[in-house]
Design an enzyme around this catalytic site. Sequence first.
Site, mmCIF file in Angstrom:
data_model
loop_
_atom_site.group_PDB
_atom_site.id
_atom_site.type_symbol
_atom_site.label_atom_id
_atom_site.label_comp_id
_atom_site.label_asym_id
_atom_site.label_seq_id
_atom_site.Cartn_x
_atom_site.Cartn_y
_atom_site.Cartn_z
ATOM 1 N N THR A 52 0.838 -1.209 0.000
ATOM 2 C CA THR A 52 0.000 0.000 0.000
ATOM 3 C C THR A 52 0.870 1.256 0.000
ATOM 4 O O THR A 52 0.680 2.162 -0.808
ATOM 5 C CB THR A 52 -0.950 -0.024 1.207
ATOM 6 N N LYS A 80 5.828 10.563 20.697
ATOM 7 C CA LYS A 80 5.910 11.491 21.846
ATOM 8 C C LYS A 80 4.519 11.840 22.361
ATOM 9 O O LYS A 80 4.373 12.701 23.215
ATOM 10 C CB LYS A 80 6.622 12.778 21.413
ATOM 11 N N HIS A 129 -10.326 -1.143 4.220
ATOM 12 C CA HIS A 129 -9.122 -0.917 3.399
ATOM 13 C C HIS A 129 -9.613 -0.593 1.980
ATOM 14 O O HIS A 129 -9.493 -1.400 1.063
ATOM 15 C CB HIS A 129 -8.258 -2.177 3.417
#
Length: 305
Positions: A52, A80, A129
Amino acid sequence: MRSLIDILELTTEELSGLISVANDIIDHPQKYAEACKGKKLATLFFEPSTRTRLSFEAAMYELGGNVLGFSEAQSSSAAKGESVADTAKTISCYADIIAMRHPKEGAPLVASMNASVPVINAGDGGHNHPTQTLADLLTIYREKGGFDNLTIGLCGDLKFGRTVHSLIAAMSRYKNIKFVLISPEELKLPSYVKKDILKKNGIPYEQTTDLLSVMPELDILYMTRVQRERFFNEEDYLRLKDSYILTPEKLETAKETLSIMHPLPRVNEISVAIDDDPRACYFKQVLNGKYMRMALILKLLEVEV
Ligand code: CP
């Protein structure tokens, strides 16, 4: 501005249009070589991918555009603690279009609600998808000449297999389609897909654990990998992973016109001995995915060629 989060956001006419553009790209690639000159695609992949991500990147390069992005969450500021919404707002400052894969269902939708550029769902958890479905549709079109009157066997992990969910949604809009759902009991198609797509549209389907018993009736056999990354328990994965292994012997009762599909990656589901069988279509799907992603990028960027 449009994004693509769910395959059903595209009408059947729009799907036909994308197939038509993809076929034109296959026949006349030079016509499209500078179509996206000066445009940038960002590939934001919070989960592993070969096809993909790289087909999106190849698609943009073949349209004359450029690509930026990351291929794992750990190399982005998500590590983070940055939110998907903030990531989408940030990338909108750098790119004209975003393709995002994320392990959490709904993350690309959240991104699309916060980005100021189109967002393409490149796979969200065990949910959807849609661009794999575009690859699948072009493959079916080129193999079968259309989408009506097909009996489609879907085999393997129908619970977590997001490509299956999107393909069922797309194919349910065509005439005289029947689905044969082949899986272990624990990996059956989620009830929401049955209720919202199959039952709602009166699409006939049968469920079985036995691939061999249904083989003779299939026009398409869509094999899938057991999705290890979605399991909570490694023991369950190990017990179920080799539930279905397609071998040449198992194809003895199959139609000569069967199309064997798989979104890939494959682990053990299809013996490599089948790769040279003229009915094997899974590497055609890989190539078709690039052409359909090119057509989709053109559509969402509203580029006329
Ligand atoms: N079919 C598919 O989504 O493959 P990748 O995980 O390699 O992108």
